[in-house]
Write a protein that holds these residues in place. Sequence first.
Motif, PDB file in Angstrom:
ATOM      1  N   ALA A 184       7.123  -2.067   2.779  1.00 42.02           N
ATOM      2  CA  ALA A 184       6.361  -1.201   1.969  1.00 42.02           C
ATOM      3  C   ALA A 184       4.725  -0.618   2.289  1.00 42.02           C
ATOM      4  CB  ALA A 184       6.561  -1.075   0.965  1.00 42.02           C
ATOM      5  N   THR A 185       4.436  -2.644   2.442  1.00 39.46           N
ATOM      6  CA  THR A 185       3.092  -2.891   2.866  1.00 39.46           C
ATOM      7  C   THR A 185       2.642  -2.915   4.502  1.00 39.46           C
ATOM      8  OG1 THR A 185       3.209  -4.754   1.368  1.00 39.46           O
ATOM      9  CG2 THR A 185       1.245  -4.937   3.004  1.00 39.46           C
ATOM     10  N   SER A 186       3.956  -3.215   5.596  1.00 37.77           N
ATOM     11  CA  SER A 186       3.869  -1.857   6.693  1.00 37.77           C
ATOM     12  C   SER A 186       3.505  -0.526   7.201  1.00 37.77           C
ATOM     13  CB  SER A 186       4.693  -2.895   7.901  1.00 37.77           C
ATOM     14  OG  SER A 186       5.950  -2.556   7.123  1.00 37.77           O
ATOM     15  N   LEU A 187       3.848  -0.676   6.430  1.00 33.68           N
ATOM     16  CA  LEU A 187       4.146   1.285   5.767  1.00 33.68           C
ATOM     17  C   LEU A 187       2.870   2.197   5.760  1.00 33.68           C
ATOM     18  CD1 LEU A 187       7.539   2.240   3.898  1.00 33.68           C
ATOM     19  CD2 LEU A 187       6.775   2.669   6.147  1.00 33.68           C
ATOM     20  N   LEU A 188       2.622   1.863   5.103  1.00 34.45           N
ATOM     21  CA  LEU A 188       0.943   1.396   4.093  1.00 34.45           C
ATOM     22  C   LEU A 188       0.065   1.880   4.829  1.00 34.45           C
ATOM     23  CD1 LEU A 188       0.214  -0.913   0.926  1.00 34.45           C
ATOM     24  CD2 LEU A 188       1.065   1.629   1.159  1.00 34.45           C
ATOM     25  N   TYR A 191       0.712   5.377   5.953  1.00 36.11           N
ATOM     26  CA  TYR A 191       0.299   6.539   5.175  1.00 36.11           C
ATOM     27  C   TYR A 191      -1.270   6.522   4.704  1.00 36.11           C
ATOM     28  CZ  TYR A 191       5.361   7.709   5.575  1.00 36.11           C
ATOM     29  OH  TYR A 191       6.172   8.339   6.684  1.00 36.11           O
ATOM     30  N   PRO A 192      -1.810   6.630   5.100  1.00 39.84           N
ATOM     31  CA  PRO A 192      -3.093   6.555   4.747  1.00 39.84           C
ATOM     32  C   PRO A 192      -3.579   6.829   3.051  1.00 39.84           C
ATOM     33  CG  PRO A 192      -4.168   8.068   6.445  1.00 39.84           C
ATOM     34  CD  PRO A 192      -2.030   7.748   6.129  1.00 39.84           C
ATOM     35  N   GLU A 193      -2.997   8.195   2.516  1.00 36.35           N
ATOM     36  CA  GLU A 193      -2.921   8.689   1.389  1.00 36.35           C
ATOM     37  C   GLU A 193      -2.513   7.126   0.186  1.00 36.35           C
ATOM     38  OE1 GLU A 193      -0.776  11.988   4.216  1.00 36.35           O
ATOM     39  OE2 GLU A 193      -0.799   9.725   3.922  1.00 36.35           O
ATOM     40  N   ILE A 194      -1.558   6.538   0.747  1.00 36.76           N
ATOM     41  CA  ILE A 194      -1.689   6.121  -0.590  1.00 36.76           C
ATOM     42  C   ILE A 194      -1.957   4.189  -0.571  1.00 36.76           C
ATOM     43  CG2 ILE A 194       1.245   4.662  -1.355  1.00 36.76           C
ATOM     44  CD1 ILE A 194       2.379   6.808   0.109  1.00 36.76           C
ATOM     45  N   ALA A 195      -2.255   4.001  -1.784  1.00 37.52           N
ATOM     46  CA  ALA A 195      -2.660   2.453  -1.766  1.00 37.52           C
ATOM     47  C   ALA A 195      -2.138   1.756  -2.411  1.00 37.52           C
ATOM     48  CB  ALA A 195      -3.813   2.204  -2.878  1.00 37.52           C
ATOM     49  N   PHE A 196      -2.088   0.613  -1.405  1.00 37.18           N
ATOM     50  CA  PHE A 196      -1.385  -0.771  -1.859  1.00 37.18           C
ATOM     51  C   PHE A 196      -1.233  -1.012  -3.345  1.00 37.18           C
ATOM     52  CE2 PHE A 196      -0.455  -5.065  -3.177  1.00 37.18           C
ATOM     53  CZ  PHE A 196      -0.020  -5.573  -2.209  1.00 37.18           C
ATOM     54  N   ASP A 197      -1.983  -0.952  -4.592  1.00 31.67           N
ATOM     55  CA  ASP A 197      -2.036  -0.566  -5.570  1.00 31.67           C
ATOM     56  C   ASP A 197      -0.992   0.014  -6.653  1.00 31.67           C
ATOM     57  OD1 ASP A 197      -3.696  -2.807  -5.914  1.00 31.67           O
ATOM     58  OD2 ASP A 197      -4.908  -2.204  -6.702  1.00 31.67           O
ATOM     59  N   GLU A 198      -0.998   1.331  -5.364  1.00 34.43           N
ATOM     60  CA  GLU A 198       0.637   2.437  -5.707  1.00 34.43           C
ATOM     61  C   GLU A 198       1.506   2.132  -5.861  1.00 34.43           C
ATOM     62  OE1 GLU A 198      -1.084   6.365  -5.733  1.00 34.43           O
ATOM     63  OE2 GLU A 198      -2.075   5.302  -4.239  1.00 34.43           O
ATOM     64  N   THR A 199       1.733   0.950  -4.367  1.00 30.07           N
ATOM     65  CA  THR A 199       3.810   0.314  -4.629  1.00 30.07           C
ATOM     66  C   THR A 199       3.453  -0.541  -5.589  1.00 30.07           C
ATOM     67  OG1 THR A 199       2.074  -1.302  -2.670  1.00 30.07           O
ATOM     68  CG2 THR A 199       3.054   1.713  -1.676  1.00 30.07           C
ATOM     69  N   VAL A 200       4.660  -0.170  -6.555  1.00 32.47           N
ATOM     70  CA  VAL A 200       5.181  -1.398  -7.828  1.00 32.47           C
ATOM     71  C   VAL A 200       6.311  -1.901  -7.279  1.00 32.47           C
ATOM     72  CG1 VAL A 200       5.024  -1.855  -9.854  1.00 32.47           C
ATOM     73  CG2 VAL A 200       3.528  -0.189  -8.802  1.00 32.47           C
TER      74      VAL A 200
END
Length: 443
Positions: A184-188, A191-200
Amino acid sequence: MAKKILIVGGGYAGFYTAWKLEKLLRAGEAEVTIVDPLPYMAYLPFLPEVAAGSIEPRHAVVARRRHLSRTANIAGKVTGISHAQKTATITPNVGEAFDFAYDHIVVTTGSVSRTFPIAGIADNAIGMKTIEEAVAVRDRLVGNFERAASLPQGSAERARLLTVTVVGGGFAGIETISELRSFATSLLRRYPEIAFDETVFHLVEAMGRIMPEVSQETADWVVKDQTRRGVEIHLDTQLSSAVDGKIELSTGEQYESDLIVWTAGVMPRPFLRGTDLPIGPRGHVIGSPTLRITTEEGEALEGAWTAGDTSQVPDISPTPGPGGFCVPNAQHAVRQGKLLAKNIVADLRGEGVREYNHKNAGAVAGLGVNTGVFQSGKFAMKGYFAWLAHRFYHGLAIPSWERKWRVFGGWVGHFFLGRDVVNIEATQQPRAIFEEFASRPKG
């Protein structure tokens, strides 16, 4: 006449038994038949890396017909065993069930996910026991990123899509949550629309610690390492409900999660209780150190053998597993399968059989790209070099050089090109687009 050897299940123990038998048997000494509904053996330690896009799914399985050239393969399931008559009922994938007479039977049916009657689990969770499950988890995670990127920030559905829950803190659970977090971290980056803190990411474990196979110090390091990387680990916590993806924990915490992965234990296949084979209290076939099937009193059944996750084999090593039995893992299944083949050949030739007494090779786990742990006795290694040890150990352990080259070749390709982020969820409904536009007769 050639003896008939029937191997029930083509996973680790079954595959290695057949593979070794082909090398040991003389021409005309025995006929080996293996029964399994799938045409391949899945290398289960690679499932978390398959789910994280680090290994191509087909590289993590071994085609039996390619590597078992002198073993008869039947695509189907053994649905009944009468050892008193030395017959097994085989239900093929296509066609009517039939009886198969044998001289020796090898019960290596492996294990399946063991779940508890928690509301919502059967309808919403997915396991991590098959290659198909690992592929589905990968596609769901990437697909959820794609869907979430189109939703407004702060929306409940976006938060649900970007929340992952793994239940179970053993090796399978820790490796799964770690690899998915890393993926998921590598996918960010894509996907610039998604911030790290949104992935839980949540890991739920009922015990007060994770990974009982390693020391407390190593387990604590893993908790700190994964917490730093964005995994919330809930110890001494049980999952109370998962109805419609609404997670309720025993601590009272509630949240919604679209991807729920269950790794909290395994059990033998239930159909074994309907056979006349001796079954232990937890559903395992009772075995001896020589891998013969025995009665509860220890009397060996002629021509009956067992190994792997489905068996209850006493652990006679200096450091026995819980309850005094070999734990259900790949290390035991592979070694037992090789010894089982030797013992069957020795039995056919009237020679003595050997007991399974293993030396623990240690425990190694991958925790996402570039980090891992290795434990052997009191010696522990953590971080990058432990990750390399994990990759080299399992890369060399997968059977056949053909598979080894494919796995290592994929890792080299990912080193230069990165992990593939293509989502092919549509393969789960491959006819959907055809049906949508297909012409149909009028009237």
